[in-house]
Design a protein around this motif. Sequence first.
Motif, mmCIF file in Angstrom:
data_model
loop_
_atom_site.group_PDB
_atom_site.id
_atom_site.type_symbol
_atom_site.label_atom_id
_atom_site.label_comp_id
_atom_site.label_asym_id
_atom_site.label_seq_id
_atom_site.Cartn_x
_atom_site.Cartn_y
_atom_site.Cartn_z
ATOM 1 N N VAL A 7 0.882 -1.178 0.000
ATOM 2 C CA VAL A 7 0.000 0.000 0.000
ATOM 3 C C VAL A 7 0.911 1.216 0.000
ATOM 4 O O VAL A 7 1.666 1.421 0.958
ATOM 5 N N GLY A 35 -6.860 4.591 2.620
ATOM 6 C CA GLY A 35 -6.129 4.092 3.762
ATOM 7 C C GLY A 35 -6.385 4.898 5.026
ATOM 8 O O GLY A 35 -6.528 6.119 4.989
ATOM 9 N N TYR A 36 -6.453 4.182 6.119
ATOM 10 C CA TYR A 36 -6.569 4.831 7.415
ATOM 11 C C TYR A 36 -5.327 4.469 8.208
ATOM 12 O O TYR A 36 -4.909 3.320 8.220
ATOM 13 N N GLY A 37 -4.724 5.454 8.860
ATOM 14 C CA GLY A 37 -3.521 5.142 9.629
ATOM 15 C C GLY A 37 -3.095 6.352 10.428
ATOM 16 O O GLY A 37 -3.928 7.177 10.804
ATOM 17 N N ARG A 38 -1.813 6.445 10.672
ATOM 18 C CA ARG A 38 -1.324 7.568 11.474
ATOM 19 C C ARG A 38 -1.410 8.895 10.730
ATOM 20 O O ARG A 38 -1.552 9.950 11.331
ATOM 21 N N GLN A 39 -1.289 8.824 9.409
ATOM 22 C CA GLN A 39 -1.308 10.047 8.606
ATOM 23 C C GLN A 39 -2.690 10.710 8.721
ATOM 24 O O GLN A 39 -3.713 10.038 8.701
ATOM 25 N N GLY A 87 2.820 7.975 6.414
ATOM 26 C CA GLY A 87 1.878 7.680 5.345
ATOM 27 C C GLY A 87 2.513 6.983 4.160
ATOM 28 O O GLY A 87 1.862 6.778 3.135
ATOM 29 N N ASP A 88 3.771 6.597 4.290
ATOM 30 C CA ASP A 88 4.438 5.920 3.170
ATOM 31 C C ASP A 88 3.818 4.561 2.868
ATOM 32 O O ASP A 88 3.900 4.076 1.748
ATOM 33 N N GLY A 89 3.225 3.945 3.906
ATOM 34 C CA GLY A 89 2.505 2.698 3.645
ATOM 35 C C GLY A 89 3.192 1.444 4.150
ATOM 36 O O GLY A 89 4.202 1.512 4.860
ATOM 37 N N LYS A 90 2.604 0.322 3.783
ATOM 38 C CA LYS A 90 3.051 -0.969 4.295
ATOM 39 C C LYS A 90 3.217 -1.963 3.161
ATOM 40 O O LYS A 90 2.627 -1.804 2.102
ATOM 41 N N GLY C 27 -4.699 0.913 11.904
ATOM 42 C CA GLY C 27 -4.591 1.143 10.460
ATOM 43 C C GLY C 27 -5.437 0.155 9.697
ATOM 44 O O GLY C 27 -5.718 -0.950 10.185
ATOM 45 N N MET C 28 -5.882 0.560 8.526
ATOM 46 C CA MET C 28 -6.617 -0.377 7.664
ATOM 47 C C MET C 28 -6.674 0.228 6.270
ATOM 48 O O MET C 28 -6.427 1.421 6.073
ATOM 49 N N SER C 29 -7.005 -0.621 5.301
ATOM 50 C CA SER C 29 -7.170 -0.144 3.930
ATOM 51 C C SER C 29 -8.527 -0.617 3.453
ATOM 52 O O SER C 29 -8.881 -1.779 3.640
ATOM 53 N N VAL C 64 -4.534 -5.904 8.610
ATOM 54 C CA VAL C 64 -3.553 -6.919 9.023
ATOM 55 C C VAL C 64 -3.289 -6.733 10.508
ATOM 56 O O VAL C 64 -3.040 -5.608 10.965
ATOM 57 N N ARG C 101 6.867 -1.770 7.438
ATOM 58 C CA ARG C 101 6.469 -0.369 7.348
ATOM 59 C C ARG C 101 7.483 0.339 6.447
ATOM 60 O O ARG C 101 8.684 0.361 6.760
ATOM 61 N N ARG C 103 8.131 3.408 5.626
ATOM 62 C CA ARG C 103 8.810 4.606 6.133
ATOM 63 C C ARG C 103 10.030 4.285 6.986
ATOM 64 O O ARG C 103 11.078 4.912 6.846
HETATM 65 N N1 LIG Z 1 -2.910 -2.775 9.953
HETATM 66 C C1 LIG Z 1 -3.050 -2.391 8.704
HETATM 67 N N2 LIG Z 1 -3.648 -3.202 7.822
HETATM 68 C C2 LIG Z 1 -3.803 -2.846 6.536
HETATM 69 N N3 LIG Z 1 -3.409 -1.652 6.052
HETATM 70 C C3 LIG Z 1 -2.787 -0.792 6.889
HETATM 71 C C4 LIG Z 1 -2.597 -1.109 8.245
HETATM 72 N N4 LIG Z 1 -1.983 -0.067 8.832
HETATM 73 C C5 LIG Z 1 -1.799 0.860 7.879
HETATM 74 N N5 LIG Z 1 -2.287 0.444 6.708
HETATM 75 C C6 LIG Z 1 -2.234 1.178 5.415
HETATM 76 O O1 LIG Z 1 -1.014 1.870 5.356
HETATM 77 C C7 LIG Z 1 -1.246 3.264 5.111
HETATM 78 C C8 LIG Z 1 -0.179 4.099 5.780
HETATM 79 O O2 LIG Z 1 -0.215 3.943 7.188
HETATM 80 P P1 LIG Z 1 0.097 5.184 8.176
HETATM 81 O O3 LIG Z 1 -0.087 4.672 9.546
HETATM 82 O O4 LIG Z 1 -0.720 6.364 7.793
HETATM 83 O O5 LIG Z 1 1.586 5.598 7.874
HETATM 84 P P2 LIG Z 1 2.957 4.779 7.985
HETATM 85 O O6 LIG Z 1 2.822 3.587 7.076
HETATM 86 O O7 LIG Z 1 3.964 5.775 7.520
HETATM 87 O O8 LIG Z 1 3.100 4.371 9.408
HETATM 88 C C9 LIG Z 1 -2.635 3.494 5.629
HETATM 89 O O9 LIG Z 1 -3.223 4.605 4.974
HETATM 90 C C10 LIG Z 1 -3.323 2.182 5.299
HETATM 91 O O10 LIG Z 1 -3.745 2.182 3.934
#
Ligand SMILES: Nc1ncnc2c1ncn2[C@@H]1O[C@H](COP(=O)(O)OP(=O)(O)O)[C@@H](O)[C@H]1O
Lengths: 112, 112, 112, 429, 429, 429
Positions: A7, A35-39, A87-90, C27-29, C64, C101, C103
């Motif tokens: 992602v 995506g939902y996350g820290r960003q 927000g770089d993703g996973k 986090g989730m997508s 995840v 991750r 980042r």
């Molecule tokens: N547990 C998770 N399961 C699936 N997708 C996730 C999960 N955590 C984060 N993501 C995806 O990764 C993106 C980035 O995560 P984020 O927490 O915003 O930043 P970072 O990856 O830099 O920690 C989210 O917008 C989401 O799409």
Amino acid sequence: MKKVEAVIRPFQLDVVKEALLEIGIKGMSVSEVKGYGRQKGHTEIYRGAEYVVDFLPKIKVEVVIKDEDLDNVLDVIIDSAKTGKIGDGKIFVSNIEKAVRIRTGEVDNEAL
Amino acid sequence: MKKVEAVIRPFQLDVVKEALLEIGIKGMSVSEVKGYGRQKGHTEIYRGAEYVVDFLPKIKVEVVIKDEDLDNVLDVIIDSAKTGKIGDGKIFVSNIEKAVRIRTGEVDNEAL
Amino acid sequence: MKKVEAVIRPFQLDVVKEALLEIGIKGMSVSEVKGYGRQKGHTEIYRGAEYVVDFLPKIKVEVVIKDEDLDNVLDVIIDSAKTGKIGDGKIFVSNIEKAVRIRTGEVDNEAL
Amino acid sequence: MKLYRKSCLIASLLIFAPSMSFAGTKFNSGDTAWLLTATALVMLMTPAGLALFYGGMSRGKNILNTIGLSFAAYATVSIMWVIWGFSLSFGKDINGIIGSMQYLFMSGIGVKTLVGSIPTFVFASFQMTFAAITVGLISGSVVERLKFSSWIVFTVLWVTFVYAPIAHWVWGGGWLSNLGALDFAGGTVVHINAGVAGLVFALMLGKRRGFRKIAMPPSSIVLTVLGAALLWFGWFGFNAGSALSANGLSGAAFLSTNTAAAIGAASWMFVDWLTHKHPTMLGGASGAVAGLVAVTPAAGYVNIIGALVIGAVSGVLGWFGASYLKYKFDYDDSLDAFGVHGLNGIWGALATGIFADPAIGSAKGLLYGNPHQLFVQLIAVLATITYSALGTFILVKITSAVTNGLRVSDEEELKGLDISIHTEKGFEI
Amino acid sequence: MKLYRKSCLIASLLIFAPSMSFAGTKFNSGDTAWLLTATALVMLMTPAGLALFYGGMSRGKNILNTIGLSFAAYATVSIMWVIWGFSLSFGKDINGIIGSMQYLFMSGIGVKTLVGSIPTFVFASFQMTFAAITVGLISGSVVERLKFSSWIVFTVLWVTFVYAPIAHWVWGGGWLSNLGALDFAGGTVVHINAGVAGLVFALMLGKRRGFRKIAMPPSSIVLTVLGAALLWFGWFGFNAGSALSANGLSGAAFLSTNTAAAIGAASWMFVDWLTHKHPTMLGGASGAVAGLVAVTPAAGYVNIIGALVIGAVSGVLGWFGASYLKYKFDYDDSLDAFGVHGLNGIWGALATGIFADPAIGSAKGLLYGNPHQLFVQLIAVLATITYSALGTFILVKITSAVTNGLRVSDEEELKGLDISIHTEKGFEI
Amino acid sequence: MKLYRKSCLIASLLIFAPSMSFAGTKFNSGDTAWLLTATALVMLMTPAGLALFYGGMSRGKNILNTIGLSFAAYATVSIMWVIWGFSLSFGKDINGIIGSMQYLFMSGIGVKTLVGSIPTFVFASFQMTFAAITVGLISGSVVERLKFSSWIVFTVLWVTFVYAPIAHWVWGGGWLSNLGALDFAGGTVVHINAGVAGLVFALMLGKRRGFRKIAMPPSSIVLTVLGAALLWFGWFGFNAGSALSANGLSGAAFLSTNTAAAIGAASWMFVDWLTHKHPTMLGGASGAVAGLVAVTPAAGYVNIIGALVIGAVSGVLGWFGASYLKYKFDYDDSLDAFGVHGLNGIWGALATGIFADPAIGSAKGLLYGNPHQLFVQLIAVLATITYSALGTFILVKITSAVTNGLRVSDEEELKGLDISIHTEKGFEI
Ligand SMILES: Nc1ncnc2c1ncn2[C@@H]1O[C@H](COP(=O)(O)OP(=O)(O)O)[C@@H](O)[C@H]1O
Ligand SMILES: Nc1ncnc2c1ncn2[C@@H]1O[C@H](COP(=O)(O)OP(=O)(O)O)[C@@H](O)[C@H]1O
Ligand SMILES: Nc1ncnc2c1ncn2[C@@H]1O[C@H](COP(=O)(O)OP(=O)(O)O)[C@@H](O)[C@H]1O
């Protein structure tokens, strides 16, 4: 075979794609996800009604690869998708038991 | 249970769906993806600026099935999705550890 | 780690998201899918030509999680996504072998 | 520079205006009906025609802001025009340079005040729509990265210090009125002026992030084509309205306008076809606008053959500006305000000096034995370019100082201006 | 066939036109103002109204090309009209068959030349917009599979060899002028003509791949409704402009036009509601257009009750053509140019012979004791159908030979014409 | 309530109308040309301008139905107007209450019948477009949950029992004609009336499911802005057309209209900027409409300074109604028909009593030493509010009885009205 799901930020897609091509990955499927996350998201305002949009546009790259390519692929994606900001993703890796190329019926590594 | 993910041509979806229904598959989820592979994309031109669009529209069909249905399902998808031209797509099979029907709480094979 | 994929009704997304946040999922997508199942679609009519649209809009939530969170997460999703009417959707669980991750390069549970 | 004929006409009319009344013999309800209509048509060009034409060409994340620049330009100019803009442009001449402040807040103008055969209120409204679209056109050069506050400040400054003076020189009885240049409906005041200002502004503002590196697909060619159709529609008011009456001259201008637009569309698409093997609809829409621009100064002077030649060249020229020149010199005139309006404004102004047919308007061009006219046109073109470039340069500098820079942040640019500036999305369908 | 009243009027006006001048008593600035406006309104119908109406009905992958057919039709006809089209239609009559080439490149027409009370330039512009939309309408039958080159060639041939002659017979002083048929604004010349040509073209071209097998959902009913609204708006110019003056007759035509459109929309939606239990907006938009078509020949002849009946029937008839007839006989008149325009053109022409009220126009229909009129209308309808069908057949054959076939390849059809022909997308939002 | 000047004018004109003819001295082709145009412009406001303005604000699943309400309102009113609506409003006065049925089906009106200097057919068409948009405006309060059948029934009842009487009292020679209130183009009859009716209807209908709980993002601010631009364009016909002639008064009304719209847009965006740190385009579009509403009763009475003040206040007031009042009192006036039209209709009516300048129209407001005028305006406002609220209340009750409830089912509301009512989608791109 492994499925690598990354992602990433929408604007990194071209870079990631080029990087994968360079190491010989010849196919992939991408889709738009939210995506939902820290960003943090943004706020939309319509005649005073504020909507917090906390799902951000991301791109999911799915690529199925031979087992032996895994480390290489992970490195390449991390390198090319990284900006260093939240927000770089996973990247997630899972196992693929079987692969088929529809056109020819070739299976597994041949199908990729 | 197995998850069968088939990336196919958009115009084959109806045929694939009908073929799956015929062998008793009663549910599936499909999504739009953009695929990169051997098949060539197209070029868009806007006031002289040319953009090569090499991601092509594809449909991903995801269907979770009982283990014993796997071969049947693969055959049916290959049959119905095939045109014989480059870009027909791929099928990937992975393992599903658990399935739940939200409405009833039924699990695994009962949930499909 | 486990990947939980839940195909739910679009209007339940906010409830499901809030419920997951409450139990510490950060986090989730999510993505838009079209679902085929027991729930009936609708008919569109254009100048007498009727089109049965039997794929219905659904939302796929992918999250995840650590292995130990699985039961909790399943319960929470079932609870929050349920309306009791046909079409509430399914949850599928599969295994994730590795997570990164992008980042930071953190892996597995650290990466979630 | 509608110098020779129309501006003189207007200038003289203005002088006598206050003494005319409905009781007099000059007022004409048919002319007034047409000018009311023409004003509405030209109005539509900015917040609808241009907004969609430009909006459709910008990326999906910036479409609303791009539309917003046209919309805001129209609103801003509407306000300042009735306060000081009209007076600056059409007030009593001061040393051939600028109009007096006598019409501040439209004071001294009543329902019986006339300009020629139409009420001054109608004339002022008509002229306002010209000022508004001129600024709107400039936005094409700077979309997708400009701050909204900078745009508003620039609009106020530019209409005051660049547009109003030139409009005065040309149409308000200023020094250019006596030069004898021809400009039926604003080729120089509007199009060269906007095109050159756009280029200068774009150069000062810098390129969009990723220009020529990443794909910047237009959000909607459908909307762009609709915008072009609305511009074409409104342009009948622009050009045929510039006769300031409903008669055979309006009819001639109307038909020339349509002809040049049509062949401009055809010629741009044809060049597309030749060079890329595909005719594009963006090319068709752009070519129509190119033809409309080029025929603007000429509409009431040239015959049909003139209109055909002017339009045919305009499509090629616009194509050249937008698809070649910009890349050759590597500047980011984003939606080609200079490439389409600047170049074709110049071409149209010169072409008027070549093709002016005394059987249509009352002027003779090169082809009718008056090479001097072409020379006069050249002077007018150069004067406009120079003043516009210089004025714009200074005003952009001032704007930048006032609004603390001109550009949105990189992050805002990446996110898109719709969300970052307006907290809105263009489409959610 | 605007035969009896208007065409005779026009014909006689044309004869005397050259001798009239602004100095004469006939020129009227109010009429001219209205006709300038009406021309702009009708212009808008093709590249905006029809383009969106049809574009919204085509699939997302073909929307831009569908819009492009209307746009290209307008541009192409605009060019050929000022070169030879106007002269062919309205030049000095040659044996009742065709106009002379005297007005080639509009030669001999000056700003003081009049037709009735309006400048010839305005009249020529007004007539041009009619020729353009007539071709545009045909495109509805053939979208989503036709080559762009074939469309351009067909447009040039068809306006020259089908439209111009019929327009001459009816409005240019040709043989139909003396027959006494009534056609206020083009029911036969425009709508029957286009509808029949569309049907013939569609039959020769063949069906779209997958017709009746795969779903072909419209890209945007929103745009279709907007297109219908713009058509409705423009149609006031079409019908009320056809009075060639601003007076009570224009007013009557205006109100009849609006009434028929409204009740056409209502009746189509009502039939929808009856047959499918749902009123559709596509039905509403289509019904409005059906009503506008049907009232076109009648607008300046019938009273309000006539307009109500004509419109009410039109919605049912259009519904029948588009939702039943097409499937019954299994032809792919894709966007129902024949089903809506052809059928309602015929109905309108006949209805004019039934409802013509001497208190509105100067003609009497069946209901006012003149059954002969209906017979004359029938003749006019049959003549138009025959010539249009035959002419179109021959010209499509020629087009096919010239452009090496008429259809895009199967692969291009599958990919969509926007990308394969124009290398563009309609929307990227 | 266009009472004092215009309605008296119209009333007296109507009395003498039958005796006037084209042969008389009063008919004016220029006035007629402008009114034909103005009618077309106002027509465009409902099925295009308002449809898009409202449609873009509704959610993607309801956009087509929202557009459909405007479209259906226009069609329905068009039909009933020529049957009984015009006669009820403008037929021979019966006890100051209502018009007679003499003009049923427009009987007794011919192409030579005049109202003032324009044909009665044109006047009737012009007035029809006002009735139609008034109903259309109401829909803004009730979208996204109302049954389509209820809407049609309500439209017929409301125009008959609320709109027609008020129009008669004010413009048709009824009792309000003598009160001396000023309403140039319909601030009370149209905007207060629609705003109040909308509020009452919304309260009776109840809130949308999830109001204030779930996000209800507009489907397309792009379309909303386009709709606002088309409304602005059409409003020139609305206000400047209300002079019923093409002259200096039309010109003054035109310029005031544009000025108020522009500053309304600016002031709403400015309040946005102050309160949310972001100027929104929805705010800009809404503010333009707010300004247009507020200046409607004042357009032909106030000078430019009046127009500037009226417009500047309107943007703030609309913002207050839509962004604050609605939430404060927790009612679901969905697209703010009351917040924008109701409040600004009231403001405009009162402001006319304050700013009316005898140098523009023939009336004096408070600022010109006539405080009585403001009092009269207040009476007119209160009368309209009272009758409209009461009448609407009763008619909604009746509608509910006739159509077996007013709301779609919860499931249909969730699915969206486009699919559930029309079996169609707005976009498929
Ligand atoms: N547990 C998770 N399961 C699936 N997708 C996730 C999960 N955590 C984060 N993501 C995806 O990764 C993106 C980035 O995560 P984020 O927490 O915003 O930043 P970072 O990856 O830099 O920690 C989210 O917008 C989401 O799409
Ligand atoms: N390694 C891969 N991982 C995931 N998806 C793939 C992979 N390779 C191909 N695909 C998908 O399959 C589609 C078809 O592949 P392509 O190479 O074009 O043709 P073919 O399947 O006929 O060999 C691609 O567009 C892409 O969506
Ligand atoms: N076997 C399956 N594989 C993948 N997705 C499925 C499967 N069965 C159902 N779905 C998804 O679940 C959704 C709901 O299923 P449905 O049978 O309509 O109702 P319910 O879940 O209440 O039994 C479907 O629309 C589809 O998206």
